[in-house]
Enzyme design. Structure first.
Site, PDB file in Angstrom:
ATOM      1  N   ASN A 232       0.828  -1.213   0.000  1.00 31.45           N
ATOM      2  CA  ASN A 232       0.000   0.000   0.000  1.00 31.45           C
ATOM      3  C   ASN A 232       0.862   1.262   0.000  1.00 31.45           C
ATOM      4  OD1 ASN A 232      -2.298  -1.505  -0.015  1.00 31.45           O
ATOM      5  ND2 ASN A 232      -2.838  -1.144   2.129  1.00 31.45           N
TER       6      ASN A 232
ATOM      7  N   PHE B 176      -3.568   5.245  11.465  1.00 33.23           N
ATOM      8  CA  PHE B 176      -4.083   4.322  10.446  1.00 33.23           C
ATOM      9  C   PHE B 176      -3.574   4.726   9.077  1.00 33.23           C
ATOM     10  CE2 PHE B 176      -7.036   3.839  13.923  1.00 33.23           C
ATOM     11  CZ  PHE B 176      -7.302   2.475  13.940  1.00 33.23           C
ATOM     12  N   GLU B 177      -3.253   3.736   8.267  1.00 30.49           N
ATOM     13  CA  GLU B 177      -2.608   4.030   6.989  1.00 30.49           C
ATOM     14  C   GLU B 177      -3.456   4.885   6.055  1.00 30.49           C
ATOM     15  OE1 GLU B 177      -1.746   0.428   4.891  1.00 30.49           O
ATOM     16  OE2 GLU B 177      -3.835  -0.145   4.679  1.00 30.49           O
ATOM     17  N   PHE B 178      -4.782   4.775   6.189  1.00 27.18           N
ATOM     18  CA  PHE B 178      -5.634   5.551   5.275  1.00 27.18           C
ATOM     19  C   PHE B 178      -5.698   7.019   5.672  1.00 27.18           C
ATOM     20  CE2 PHE B 178      -8.213   3.089   8.261  1.00 27.18           C
ATOM     21  CZ  PHE B 178      -8.794   4.119   8.999  1.00 27.18           C
ATOM     22  N   GLY B 179      -5.070   7.366   6.804  1.00 27.48           N
ATOM     23  CA  GLY B 179      -4.962   8.782   7.141  1.00 27.48           C
ATOM     24  C   GLY B 179      -5.737   9.247   8.349  1.00 27.48           C
TER      25      GLY B 179
END
Lengths: 327, 268, 327, 268
Positions: A133, B52-55
């Site tokens: 990712n 969290f990686e999605f921000g």
């Protein structure tokens, strides 16, 4: 005059989708338009015009939250072929695209847990390339910035490298090895947002994932939006604009466009429908799902009307009680 | 004396939650790590900052933990910052994220993780997994990575079929020789039977704790490689009542995560 | 095992401030703190603690808008020495720092039009290194991302290169030359914002320049803020948070902190005072200015009280009628 | 017939404003370019999108134009987007910005610009300027760069003392050989006496227009190099009444920018 050399320590052997920065610029110059034109159109027209067989396709966020699901179904409905998918942070997009016969190559960040897709991969029926990712996101960032690559310190030491297109060099400044991730400029990207205007200005509420980078790096961009709002709304709060109109080719008004996922501030995901998807194992189950929910309806609106129904939609809206920060 | 009953998963979650330090940042993946972080925040480390990686940075997650809505309003509730994935990873790459927490399909004695595939042929693997996700970045960038995985022999292998995320030594070379960030990497491995760290000198996985009632031999016998054994292997306390109450009543009342795995009954 | 070479086509010969990504990480790990601690302090203490002689210093935005002017004056008041200044998008910061004897090296993006500073440069009394606003910003971005450099397509072909630390290579993906700009990790940065909390969470309204990159790339960060607000305000609108608290070392409450520049949503710049600055030509004029406005007062508050006055401040507040987008 | 009076600066501003195309993006620097863009927006190109390096995209600038508040509320009023400098430059680097507009202290016949220093010794220049600012990026990235500068012999030189921003040929090599973006670069030079483009083949500056009333010889004599001369050099119309009215009454009533330079009186 050469004044030295930088050692290439290793390089992946996999095919990459790579557009040189100058070729991307040329496309932006000639095929994108900086005019304030009304780009509002039906999903059918948008997908017809801007998704071509053989395209490299990217999307933003995930199947569960603010994913561009109505556009995805339209792509399958129109039987696009030979797509190469950027599966960054994905859950079931890749599975549906493979099940629909649309995609045959996937750049893997995360391809989700749908047994059908993992099975297809085990049978060697879909060509996978390994990334992560983070590295796919950085590749999109480089593509967005108009530079040929970006250095990063991930992927190093792993088996991912040889199944990717990464180049490892000895950094000339710090003298330690660093990965060079090639820029990623998708042919097309599909992005769902809470609010857009008819020109393509768009904003999202909540985590922004790679909304901007994906749009900026892509040759063609289709936005679907829960609401179409007036341009003045962007001008009143310019810090919240994430995509300026000149990155965008088509705007589709798609209420519930992320269904069966949720969109923050609008509706929650449909957990039942999600389980239906994640349990798809066989080809037959996949084809039945696609027949029931994609091929047998003509549009997203018909899908919502005949396959989801107002009472389910109301239930999902009712669950979306947290508005703070999302408007 | 009374009897406590818990699952493998509850055991691992409680061990991990007790390990965390307050006032630190932690990179959180889907599932068990989320439950660990919320439990730790409720009981031990009120100021831990989830990333969290999605921000999403520093949310005050609403419970119950709901499967699948990691990016949705409940889980990202009242974050300190909503940002992009490239920024979330860059915080970690620049050294701002103290802990990371990951699962693993396979792990080897140097902490290398496989979450890609089982088998010898990449083109047609015996078993395909979803791939790195953000796992590679977590293991590459975060200062201390905690790996949580169920204790099965086939998961502890001499050499991963595919190295997705880096451990301390890879093919005989130190991770730093590959350019990976200095002094970072796997820190603890928590399984359904024990806990491991990594020996500073040899970089090999070392048993440092076993679930109360288990012998060292019982734990090690279910691994395909022989780990080092610490001089004083401690006994790991089972989940206590307070932890189980918060887990079962507040965080995961539908049992989406915590009911998985073997059930264990123990006198306490 | 080497698998090839990349040609270095050219490289600048100038000294650069460069911190290897691992050294920066080590600093962040050991010297920065992820605890929610109250970092509110007086400007005097903040500058004393976090600005050291010999530091490489960066700031955000410009002298005219949302620049950290009260902190800058405090640095001069405390007679810091041998600073190396990142003069990206600057107008008079560099001139004052040189005039105050604080700075002797400047990375030039833009050093403004104050005749005094240009004169000092002509006399060779200050060491300049050439970059540009874009390249310095990209260097900060690389520093913020924890990577050793970033590729870019500026500076190429110019005389800037030899007076910079740029390396030109042949990009291994596109086979065309590209500039590698070394990461920039300042020792300290000073940033003025509209709103911060006591922990250092901060947000700005209006163009964001390099607010985030500068903070994230810097070893030590001092924030000054027009208002100190409660943390819950950030949690209610997380999309607007630009700096999370863990990047920050000190928070100074500094109303009118950008004076004589303006801060959007609060007050306009003082054009008269600005002209006073831009007309400084001689050493005497510079020393007189510094005596009048910096050395002869003890603090920003005393400066506002005795050297600016409430009626001037009210006038500047009165001019700031545009609030749309700034709150 | 009547008489129009205008300054050098007003002449250049009007020429530049007339050149712009509607529905295009343009990178704008401080001063004259701002006035050009606002004038063009008012009279010729209502949908032109101004881009500022500090991160304002598409503002509807409030007038009067106020010296120095480029980043302030008036000039960034109702932007489509407020963003960062790295994003603003990246829009340009990725090819999204059609025009750029710059000043120059020196220019050579290939359009190379000096905004750094005059003299031979970099360490002790005869005259030091503020440096590139964002000028290098504008000239490197934008598709068509317009240079606006007053017409003085010493500013038109064989070789710039210092090349700050790239033209079409540098030291005998085409800009693309240096890796600069393809098919971009200086497009027009507008001076207080004339207008130039660049010959496609030789890449040299070429006179294409002169202010009405001036001869080609008069324009060229005040240049330290000989430019090419187009086959049909056009006559450049002086500012018209409408332009001057908008400039003087609406945009710059205090004359901060437009009053600079020589005054010219002309019958129209």
């Amino acid at each position: 005059m050469a004044s030295g050399m930088i050692e290439i320590l290793d390089r992946g052997k996999a095919e990459i989708h790579f557009v040189s920065p100058d070729d991307f610029r040329e496309f932006v110059k000639n095929k994108k338009n900086r005019g304030l034109r009304n780009k509002l159109m039906e999903e059918k027209e948008a997908v017809k015009k801007f998704v071509s067989n053989g395209d490299y396709i990217a999307y933003d966020f995930s199947s569960l939250t603010r994913g561009p699901q109505s556009l995805l179904r339209e792509i399958i409905r129109q039987e696009k072929r030979r797509l190469w998918v950027c599966a960054k942070f994905t859950l079931y997009e890749s599975a549906l695209l493979v099940g629909g016969g649309c995609a045959d190559k996937i750049d893997v960040g995360f391809i989700g847990w749908i047994p059908y897709l993992l099975g297809e991969a085990e049978k060697g029926r879909v060509k996978l390339y390994e990334w992560s990712n983070g590295s796919l996101t950085y590749r999109l960032l480089a593509g967005a910035m108009g530079i040929p690559f970006i250095p990063a310190r991930d992927l190093l030491g792993t088996d991912i490298i040889k199944h990717s297109g990464t180049i490892i060099i000895k950094d000339p400044f710090s003298e330690i090895p660093v990965a060079l991730l090639p820029a990623l400029n998708p042919d097309v990207s599909i992005i769902h947002v809470q609010e857009a205007d008819i020109y393509g200005n768009a904003r999202v509420y909540g985590p922004t994932v790679a909304t901007l980078e994906t749009a900026m790096a892509s040759k063609k961009v289709i936005i679907s939006a829960e609401r179409i709002i007036e341009t003045i709304e962007f001008r009143k709060n310019p810090n919240m604009t994430i995509i300026p109109y000149y990155l965008v080719d088509a705007v589709v008004h798609a209420p519930f466009g992320a269904y069966p996922g949720g969109t923050q501030g609008y509706y929650e995901m449909d957990a039942e429908h999600y389980l239906k998807l994640t349990s798809i194992t066989t080809e037959d189950e996949m084809q039945k799902y696609l027949e029931d929910y994609v091929y047998s309806v003509d549009s997203h609106e018909e899908f919502l009307d005949k396959r989801v129904g107002i009472s389910k939609l109301n239930e999902l809206v009712r669950k979306a009680e947290i508005l703070e920060g999302f408007r | 004396m009374s009897v406590v009953e818990f699952t493998d998963t509850e055991f691992m979650i409680c061990q991990a939650a007790r390990l965390l330090e307050d006032n630190k940042t932690i990179f959180i993946g889907w599932g068990i790590p989320q439950v660990v972080a919320i439990l730790a925040e409720r009981l031990y480390t009120p100021n831990i900052v989830q990333v969290f990686e999605f921000g999403a940075i520093g949310p005050q997650c609403r419970t119950p933990f709901l499967r699948g809505t990691m990016g949705g309003p409940q889980n990202t509730y009242r974050s300190l910052q909503w940002c992009s994935m490239s920024l979330a990873f860059s915080y970690a790459q620049a050294g701002y994220i103290d802990y990371g927490m990951l699962g693993a399909a396979q792990i080897d004695k140097y902490g290398n993780i496989n979450s890609t595939m089982i088998g010898e042929n990449y083109e047609q693997p015996k078993k395909r997994f979803p791939g790195s996700g953000g796992g590679n970045e977590v293991a590459s960038y975060c200062w201390k990575t905690i790996i949580v995985m169920s204790h099965e022999s086939r998961r502890f292998v001499e050499r991963c079929d595919f190295i997705t995320s880096p451990g301390h030594m890879i093919n005989g070379k130190d991770r730093e020789e590959f350019g990976l960030p200095r002094n970072a990497g796997p820190w603890r491995v928590i399984t359904s039977k024990g806990m491991f760290d990594f020996d500073e000198k040899t970089k090999q996985m070392r048993l440092i704790g076993v679930l109360r009632g288990l012998s060292i031999e019982e734990v090690v016998s279910e691994m395909s490689f022989k780990p080092l054994i610490a001089n004083d292997v401690i006994e790991l306390e089972p989940p206590n009542r307070e932890e189980l109450k918060v887990l079962r009543e507040e965080i995961d009342p539908y049992g989406l995560i915590i009911t998985k795995g073997k059930k264990i009954k123990m006198k306490v």
